[in-house]
Each structure stands twice: as C-alpha cells, then as structure tokens.
Design a protein around this motif. Structure first.
Motif, PDB file in Angstrom:
ATOM      1  N   MET A 147       0.750  -1.132  -0.210  1.00  0.00           N
ATOM      2  CA  MET A 147      -0.051   0.088   0.105  1.00  0.00           C
ATOM      3  C   MET A 147       1.021   1.234   0.084  1.00  0.00           C
ATOM      4  SD  MET A 147      -3.355   0.241   2.201  1.00  0.00           S
ATOM      5  CE  MET A 147      -2.745   0.693   3.876  1.00  0.00           C
ATOM      6  N   LEU A 148       0.472   2.205  -0.794  1.00  0.00           N
ATOM      7  CA  LEU A 148       1.513   3.307  -0.970  1.00  0.00           C
ATOM      8  C   LEU A 148       1.054   4.643  -0.849  1.00  0.00           C
ATOM      9  CD1 LEU A 148       1.931   0.914  -3.519  1.00  0.00           C
ATOM     10  CD2 LEU A 148       4.100   2.219  -3.708  1.00  0.00           C
ATOM     11  N   ASN A 149       1.440   5.783  -0.278  1.00  0.00           N
ATOM     12  CA  ASN A 149       0.724   7.126  -0.218  1.00  0.00           C
ATOM     13  C   ASN A 149       1.000   7.927  -1.661  1.00  0.00           C
ATOM     14  OD1 ASN A 149       0.547   9.861   0.381  1.00  0.00           O
ATOM     15  ND2 ASN A 149       1.057   9.694   2.440  1.00  0.00           N
ATOM     16  N   LYS A 150      -0.022   8.013  -2.402  1.00  0.00           N
ATOM     17  CA  LYS A 150      -0.023   8.367  -3.820  1.00  0.00           C
ATOM     18  C   LYS A 150       0.514  10.033  -3.514  1.00  0.00           C
ATOM     19  CE  LYS A 150      -2.706   9.236  -7.954  1.00  0.00           C
ATOM     20  NZ  LYS A 150      -1.942  10.492  -8.269  1.00  0.00           N
ATOM     21  N   GLN A 151       0.183  10.809  -2.732  1.00  0.00           N
ATOM     22  CA  GLN A 151       0.711  12.312  -2.617  1.00  0.00           C
ATOM     23  C   GLN A 151       2.208  12.161  -2.474  1.00  0.00           C
ATOM     24  OE1 GLN A 151      -0.722  14.622   0.646  1.00  0.00           O
ATOM     25  NE2 GLN A 151       1.086  15.931   0.483  1.00  0.00           N
ATOM     26  N   LYS A 152       2.899  10.960  -1.478  1.00  0.00           N
ATOM     27  CA  LYS A 152       4.181  11.056  -1.439  1.00  0.00           C
ATOM     28  C   LYS A 152       5.139  10.606  -2.714  1.00  0.00           C
ATOM     29  CE  LYS A 152       3.943  11.132   3.641  1.00  0.00           C
ATOM     30  NZ  LYS A 152       4.221  12.272   3.647  1.00  0.00           N
ATOM     31  N   LEU A 153       4.165   9.433  -3.407  1.00  0.00           N
ATOM     32  CA  LEU A 153       4.865   8.939  -4.646  1.00  0.00           C
ATOM     33  C   LEU A 153       4.817  10.394  -5.659  1.00  0.00           C
ATOM     34  CD1 LEU A 153       3.151   5.652  -5.426  1.00  0.00           C
ATOM     35  CD2 LEU A 153       5.460   6.116  -4.733  1.00  0.00           C
ATOM     36  N   ASP A 154       3.864  10.902  -5.810  1.00  0.00           N
ATOM     37  CA  ASP A 154       3.961  11.953  -6.930  1.00  0.00           C
ATOM     38  C   ASP A 154       4.974  13.153  -6.461  1.00  0.00           C
ATOM     39  OD1 ASP A 154       1.566  10.908  -8.133  1.00  0.00           O
ATOM     40  OD2 ASP A 154       0.123  12.213  -7.419  1.00  0.00           O
ATOM     41  N   GLU A 155       5.021  13.537  -5.212  1.00  0.00           N
ATOM     42  CA  GLU A 155       6.161  14.367  -4.970  1.00  0.00           C
ATOM     43  C   GLU A 155       7.569  13.874  -5.166  1.00  0.00           C
ATOM     44  OE1 GLU A 155       5.492  14.752  -0.805  1.00  0.00           O
ATOM     45  OE2 GLU A 155       3.481  16.180  -0.760  1.00  0.00           O
ATOM     46  N   ALA A 188      -9.882   3.162   3.105  1.00  0.00           N
ATOM     47  CA  ALA A 188     -11.090   4.167   2.865  1.00  0.00           C
ATOM     48  C   ALA A 188     -11.546   4.992   4.126  1.00  0.00           C
ATOM     49  CB  ALA A 188     -12.038   3.284   2.382  1.00  0.00           C
ATOM     50  N   GLY A 189     -10.884   4.811   5.323  1.00  0.00           N
ATOM     51  CA  GLY A 189     -11.091   5.670   6.397  1.00  0.00           C
ATOM     52  C   GLY A 189     -11.954   4.875   7.338  1.00  0.00           C
ATOM     53  N   SER A 190     -11.725   5.024   8.776  1.00  0.00           N
ATOM     54  CA  SER A 190     -12.380   4.356   9.580  1.00  0.00           C
ATOM     55  C   SER A 190     -12.886   5.651  10.765  1.00  0.00           C
ATOM     56  CB  SER A 190     -11.941   3.346  10.360  1.00  0.00           C
ATOM     57  OG  SER A 190     -10.619   3.711  11.029  1.00  0.00           O
ATOM     58  N   VAL A 206      -4.867   9.708  -0.469  1.00  0.00           N
ATOM     59  CA  VAL A 206      -5.294   8.621  -1.415  1.00  0.00           C
ATOM     60  C   VAL A 206      -4.018   7.607  -1.294  1.00  0.00           C
ATOM     61  CG1 VAL A 206      -5.587   7.908  -3.942  1.00  0.00           C
ATOM     62  CG2 VAL A 206      -6.518  10.043  -3.011  1.00  0.00           C
ATOM     63  N   SER A 207      -4.787   6.313  -1.200  1.00  0.00           N
ATOM     64  CA  SER A 207      -3.840   4.992  -1.082  1.00  0.00           C
ATOM     65  C   SER A 207      -3.984   4.371  -2.490  1.00  0.00           C
ATOM     66  CB  SER A 207      -4.241   4.129  -0.140  1.00  0.00           C
ATOM     67  OG  SER A 207      -3.806   4.643   1.171  1.00  0.00           O
ATOM     68  N   VAL A 208      -2.677   4.139  -3.215  1.00  0.00           N
ATOM     69  CA  VAL A 208      -2.690   3.295  -4.485  1.00  0.00           C
ATOM     70  C   VAL A 208      -1.887   2.022  -3.817  1.00  0.00           C
ATOM     71  CG1 VAL A 208      -2.494   5.122  -5.970  1.00  0.00           C
ATOM     72  CG2 VAL A 208      -0.487   4.077  -4.767  1.00  0.00           C
ATOM     73  N   PHE A 209      -2.052   0.792  -4.784  1.00  0.00           N
ATOM     74  CA  PHE A 209      -1.801  -0.354  -4.387  1.00  0.00           C
ATOM     75  C   PHE A 209      -0.804  -0.987  -5.548  1.00  0.00           C
ATOM     76  CE2 PHE A 209      -5.544   0.797  -2.514  1.00  0.00           C
ATOM     77  CZ  PHE A 209      -5.806   0.068  -1.406  1.00  0.00           C
ATOM     78  N   ALA A 210       0.206  -1.719  -5.053  1.00  0.00           N
ATOM     79  CA  ALA A 210       1.020  -2.402  -5.872  1.00  0.00           C
ATOM     80  C   ALA A 210       1.392  -3.913  -5.657  1.00  0.00           C
ATOM     81  CB  ALA A 210       2.545  -1.678  -6.010  1.00  0.00           C
ATOM     82  N   GLU A 250     -13.458   7.730  -1.380  1.00  0.00           N
ATOM     83  CA  GLU A 250     -12.886   8.369  -2.546  1.00  0.00           C
ATOM     84  C   GLU A 250     -11.233   8.358  -2.081  1.00  0.00           C
ATOM     85  OE1 GLU A 250     -13.302  11.278   0.720  1.00  0.00           O
ATOM     86  OE2 GLU A 250     -14.563   9.704   0.050  1.00  0.00           O
ATOM     87  N   MET A 251     -10.688   8.066  -1.156  1.00  0.00           N
ATOM     88  CA  MET A 251      -9.501   7.659  -0.653  1.00  0.00           C
ATOM     89  C   MET A 251      -8.847   6.477  -1.175  1.00  0.00           C
ATOM     90  SD  MET A 251      -8.581  10.691   0.062  1.00  0.00           S
ATOM     91  CE  MET A 251      -9.054  12.383   1.006  1.00  0.00           C
ATOM     92  N   VAL A 252      -9.608   5.723  -1.576  1.00  0.00           N
ATOM     93  CA  VAL A 252      -8.917   4.525  -2.437  1.00  0.00           C
ATOM     94  C   VAL A 252      -8.800   4.414  -3.864  1.00  0.00           C
ATOM     95  CG1 VAL A 252      -9.235   2.022  -2.696  1.00  0.00           C
ATOM     96  CG2 VAL A 252      -9.802   3.028  -0.438  1.00  0.00           C
TER      97      VAL A 252
END
Length: 445
Positions: A160-168, A290-292, A300-304, A379-381
């Motif tokens: 599981m990856l933090n999309k914001q940090k990947l983009d940065e 997706a938040g609890s 947003v979390s992305v997946f590999a 929406e965060m998935v």
C-alpha cells in the motif's frame, strides 16, 4: 340420500384442498418444511468483531434460509485481537461450555486445536453434499488427509502506497517489481531527520517481516514444513534477513527493529499518520484505506503487487492466509453446525460486504466494492490499482504447519533479533536459527 350428498361434498372439499396444496410454490413448501423442522440452538465462537465482519448483516440472511437454526454469535474480542480471543476460546472449551462452531485466525492455531481434539472432521458431510473441495475453495484446510474446517476470509498481501508522497518524489505506481526495486523506492521516499523524519517504509515485528522473500514461495513458505523439515539455510530466508537489515539498519529507510519494539510502534499509525510512505500489508487494510471512525483517511492510497524474490518469478505471487471455520467436536448438533459453517464460508461472507472470500464462486470485484464503500472516505482508495493487484494476485499454497510451529517461530525470531540489533552477523544467524529450530523439531518427534 342426504348422507351420501354430504359425503360427496366432503370428498370434493378434501380433493380441492389437496389440489391447492399441490399448487403451492416450491419456496413456500420449503419454508413450511423448515418451519416444522426441529429447532436447534448453536453457539458460534469467533474473534471477528461486528466492525470487521458485519454480523448484523450476515445473521438475518442466514435466518431467512435456516429459520429452524438459532445462532448465538459469541464475539471473543472487541478489537479483533486474535491472541486474546484464542485464550478465551480455550478457556470456554476447558470449562465445558456449549460449543458448536469455532472460528480460528491462522494455520498455527488451527493445527494446534485439531491436535487437541477441539474440531470434528467434516469429510462425511462434504461427501454427503457432493462437494469437490478443491473446486469450491481457494485454500486447503486438510491435515493428515482430513478436513477439520472450511476456509473463511482469504487474506492476501500487497504493498500500500501514499499517492501524494509518490507524486512528490516523481515515482510511478509499480505494476511489477522486485524486493530490490522496493528498497530503491523506500530510499527515494525517505527524507528529513529526527522526530519529523519521513520514512520510506515500515516493517512491523511480525514473523512475516523477517521472512518477506520466503512467505510467497510457491512450495515451502514456512520455516518448518508440515512433515518437519527445517527450511532456513536457503536463499529466500537469507534474502529476507538482508531486506530487513538493509531498510532498518543500513539505509535507515524504516524505523529500526529496536525502535519498533521499545516504542511499541503500530503499523496503522505509521502509515496513516504519514510517517511511512509505503507498507507491505494485507487486504484487511482496504477498508481502513477508505477511512474508519478511529483513523480517517487523509490521503489517497494506491496499491502495488507483492514484490518478487527474483525478476523471473511470476508477477502477483503473494503470501496468503485464511480464517478457519470448523465444527466443535463436542457439538450436540454437528449437522446443523456444519450447515452454518458451509453457509458462512459461501454466502455468509458475501452478505457481510466487508471481507474477501475463499469461495471460488465469489465475485472478486463485487467484494472489493463492498470493502471500499464500508469505509468513511471511499474516495481515498485508488480503485483501479487495487482491482489490478487483487485480480493478478496468485496466493501461494497454504499448508497447515506442524503443531509446534509457534515454538519454532519464537526460536527463529529470537536468533534474528540478535542480527537486527547488530549483535551477530548474517551467516552466524542462519546457522544458529537453523540449529535452534531443529532442536524444536527433534524435541517434538
């Protein structure tokens, strides 16, 4: 004459009533039959909380199909704490409480309780129902040629990856990668120093994180095989220890093992708190992505896919675990207990809309939708990357280990800790761990 007419009229009425009964829909006849069936009360023991399993959705659906079976669901832990739940389960069994259906969280606990005589074999029930086990379920529960449980949730691993940090960092979402590439990503995603440092990844103190390159081995993926062969002095275990040492001690792209233990760090807080950019984990985290209520999703979390040991390995080959649902050997109603077990492992998990099923006939994408919408911030998935990973995942064969596997894993972990705390070199660790685990095997022969 009057008597004859009355008799004829009575006969006609009876014929009409019988004809009417014959015309009832099959569903009504079945319901009538179920209503006349003996009422049975079952006690189900589970470690799965309402928040995880959604029992309030599951049980009404079961009651529709089996109105004659009343089920009392005993949730043994409010926070899905399997360790606490298993202690309560064993206490209930020892005190002779009514026990009909038992849910176990891993293969180690399953093997131990089969050997202790807690579970009844299901082979006769499966044969009577004409069930071909291998075509029905994605994971086997067989021990010594018999099935003592059916598989519930199928828990596969991914990254599981933090999309914001990947983009940065200008990094793409991997669709296929090795552990070496994972470690390279981890380096590029690490920045800063001190308390505010952003780590590339996080490794928890579980057994999986010191066997990362071995747990998706398609053949022997435990440190001891079912027949007692020790599997430690090999390339996959050696690579696993090198990975842990590299990220925790050399590159310092993750908290050190010492910090994880001493500070009692938790993987949820590290990832969702933005302190670790990527994390190897399992599909139970989909809903949490997706938040609890406890931890809202703020990015947003992305997946590999799970990283490969070798670039030549098949893509998507991943660690997998299951829940085990079985009939208690002490049950006074084994047939009805089996009926609930079979129903839960097929229709029941789907009714929850909160779990991934081991049933081969389940619709994977529909289950993914259910998991996402259960969260507070769906929406965060990143659904596209998640569906890609889940659909290419190839769970490795799950084999029930020997009953003493927990002792063997404790001895292995004890030796590995010395390596990760920089007290012993790699080859000495392999040698000492192999000897320690072999001693456990020999003691239990």
């Amino acid at each position: 004459m009057k008597k004859t007419s009355a008799l004829l009229l009575t006969s006609a009425m009876m014929a009409s009533l019988l004809a009417g009964c014959g015309e009832k829909p099959k569903e009504e006849q079945a319901a009538a039959g179920a209503g006349n069936a003996k009422q049975v009360n079952l006690k189900v023991y589970t470690w799965l909380s309402e928040e995880t399993a959604h029992w309030s959705k599951i049980m009404p659906e079961f009651n529709k199909e089996y109105p004659n079976i009343k089920v009392d669901v005993n949730i043994l832990s409010s926070k899905d704490d399997a360790h606490e739940a298993m202690k309560k389960l064993d206490l209930a069994a020892a005190s002779g409480q009514q026990m009909d259906v038992v849910m176990l969280n891993d293969s180690t606990g399953y093997t131990q309780r089969v050997n202790a005589g807690m579970l009844a074999p299901l082979d006769d029930f499966l044969k009577t129902d004409g069930i071909d086990y291998d075509s029905e379920y994605k994971a086997t529960t067989q021990i010594n040629g018999k099935y003592y449980a059916l598989p519930g949730r199928l828990l596969t691993w991914f990254v599981m990856l933090n999309k914001q940090k990947l983009d940065e960092a200008g990094l793409a979402v991997p669709k296929e990668w090795t552990w070496d590439e994972f470690m390279d990503y981890s380096k590029k995603l690490t920045k800063g120093e001190g308390p505010s440092k952003q780590y590339g990844t996080y490794f928890h103190n579980w057994m999986q994180y010191i066997t990362l390159a071995n747990v998706n081995n398609p053949t022997n993926n435990r440190i001891v095989t079912a027949d007692g062969k020790v599997e430690i002095n090999n390339d996959r275990i050696r690579k696993s220890l090198q990975i842990a040492n590299q990220v925790q001690n050399v590159d310092k792209t993750a908290h050190s093992y010492a910090d994880v233990i001493s500070q009692k760090l938790t993987y949820r807080n590290e990832y969702f708190g933005g302190k670790a950019a990527i994390i190897p984990t399992g599909n139970w985290m989909i809903t949490e992505a997706a938040g609890s209520e406890t931890i809202p999703a703020k990015f947003v979390s992305v997946f590999a896919p799970y990283p490969k040991f070798s670039k030549d390995d098949p893509n998507g080959q991943t660690l997998a675990t299951i829940d085990y649902i079985g009939v208690a050997a002490s049950s006074k109603n084994p047939k009805e207990a089996y009926e609930f077990t079979r129903w839960f492992t097929t229709k029941g998990i789907l009714a929850s809309e909160a779990m991934i099923s081991s049933w081969t006939k389940a619709d994977l994408n529909k289950m993914i939708d259910g998991l996402i919408k259960t969260g507070k911030n769906p929406e965060m998935v990143d659904k596209a990357s998640l569906e890609y990973v889940m659909n290419i995942s190839k769970p490795v064969k799950i084999v029930a280990p020997p009953a003493y596997i927990s002792d063997a894993e404790k001895r292995y972990t004890s030796e590995v800790e010395k390596f990760l705390l920089d007290k012993v070199d790699l080859e000495t660790t392999i040698k000492n761990a192999e000897k320690a685990v072999t001693d456990v095997v020999n003691t239990n022969k």
